[in-house]
Design an enzyme around this catalytic site. Structure first.
Site, PDB file in Angstrom:
ATOM      1  N   SER A 108      41.522  50.655  44.415  1.00  0.00           N
ATOM      2  CA  SER A 108      41.360  50.154  43.114  1.00  0.00           C
ATOM      3  C   SER A 108      41.257  51.663  42.115  1.00  0.00           C
ATOM      4  O   SER A 108      42.200  52.641  42.209  1.00  0.00           O
ATOM      5  CB  SER A 108      39.748  49.583  43.095  1.00  0.00           C
ATOM      6  OG  SER A 108      39.355  49.828  41.633  1.00  0.00           O
ATOM      7  N   ASP A 158      43.058  38.543  39.336  1.00  0.00           N
ATOM      8  CA  ASP A 158      42.065  40.332  39.698  1.00  0.00           C
ATOM      9  C   ASP A 158      42.162  40.581  38.258  1.00  0.00           C
ATOM     10  O   ASP A 158      42.556  41.046  37.214  1.00  0.00           O
ATOM     11  CB  ASP A 158      43.258  41.625  39.582  1.00  0.00           C
ATOM     12  CG  ASP A 158      42.411  42.164  40.054  1.00  0.00           C
ATOM     13  OD1 ASP A 158      40.625  42.647  39.486  1.00  0.00           O
ATOM     14  OD2 ASP A 158      42.288  43.412  40.749  1.00  0.00           O
ATOM     15  N   HIS A 189      40.289  41.091  43.183  1.00  0.00           N
ATOM     16  CA  HIS A 189      39.468  42.934  43.393  1.00  0.00           C
ATOM     17  C   HIS A 189      39.581  42.824  44.466  1.00  0.00           C
ATOM     18  O   HIS A 189      38.272  43.128  44.754  1.00  0.00           O
ATOM     19  CB  HIS A 189      38.540  42.867  42.370  1.00  0.00           C
ATOM     20  CG  HIS A 189      38.946  44.283  42.120  1.00  0.00           C
ATOM     21  ND1 HIS A 189      40.777  44.969  41.572  1.00  0.00           N
ATOM     22  CD2 HIS A 189      38.568  45.842  42.013  1.00  0.00           C
ATOM     23  CE1 HIS A 189      40.713  47.096  41.465  1.00  0.00           C
ATOM     24  NE2 HIS A 189      39.918  46.764  41.308  1.00  0.00           N
TER      25      HIS A 189
END
Length: 222
Positions: A108, A158, A189
């Site tokens: 991320s 996502d 995600h």
């Protein structure tokens, strides 16, 4: 000589010198200890270098500021890229890692700073394993193509890393001569077990490249 104090707070664990050095970059709200667990799953024999992001967003650690979800402070991104590059160079000298293969592993927000560093400072980082990354800069830095390679995993559902931005990141890497392996999974995600297995297999692939380029004579959110 390196400065006595490291540029970033970090966790370091020596591994087999024949295995890569994994530069582990946590997501928003993560810690070096959290991401070290991922590093051990990818390669139990690797040397682990896990710094902590210095930006705080409501108490959650990040690598760079953002104005809103998916809207990044690009001036800050560029500043933090230099900060991370300086840390990697410090660690190589301080821990005697020069000449060792270095691979950035990020999730991320950590994957985004890894991508930005690979694009802007490819002589420092030329290999990466990126989970849930997207292009962190509207206009990628213009640097001479130097090669390298990256493995990416993104979820097709996502909402934090839209596939359009993922594709722009792939294009930016390829424009820099980076060999891209881009895996998609049907989730959101996160990191799937299969993605983790594929990333570990990719890391074990023989490569003639070093994570560092030498001059001729290296619950989180985005």
């Amino acid at each position: 000589m390196t400065p006595a104090d490291p540029p970033l707070h970090h966790r370091y664990a020596e591994g087999d010198p024949r295995s890569p050095v994994l530069l582990l970059l946590h997501g928003t709200g993560g810690t070096p200890e959290d991401i070290a667990v991922l590093g051990r799953e990818l390669d139990p024999t690797a040397t682990l270098l896990a710094p902590a992001g210095r930006v705080s967003e409501n108490g959650a650690a990040r690598w760079f500021r953002r104005h809103a979800e998916g809207v990044f402070d690009e001036e800050d991104v560029r500043q933090r890229v230099e900060e991370l590059a300086d840390f990697v160079l410090w660690a190589r000298e301080h821990y005697g890692l020069s000449g060792r293969r270095t691979v950035a592993v990020g999730f991320s927000n950590g994957a985004n700073i890894a991508a930005a560093t690979m694009l802007a400072r490819p002589e420092v980082l030329a290999e990466g394993v990126l989970f849930a990354a997207m292009l962190p800069l509207g206009q990628p830095p213009e640097v001479p193509p130097v090669g390298g390679r990256v493995w990416m995993s993104n979820g097709t559902r996502d909402p934090m890393a839209p596939l359009a931005s993922v594709e722009r990141l792939v294009e930016a890497f390829r424009a820099n001569g980076v060999e891209v392996t881009s895996e998609r999974h049907p989730g959101g995600h996160g990191i799937t077990p299969e993605s983790l297995r594929e990333a570990a297999r990719w890391l074990r692939r023989p490569t003639g490249r070093s994570g560092a380029r030498s001059s001729p004579s290296p619950g989180p959110q985005q």
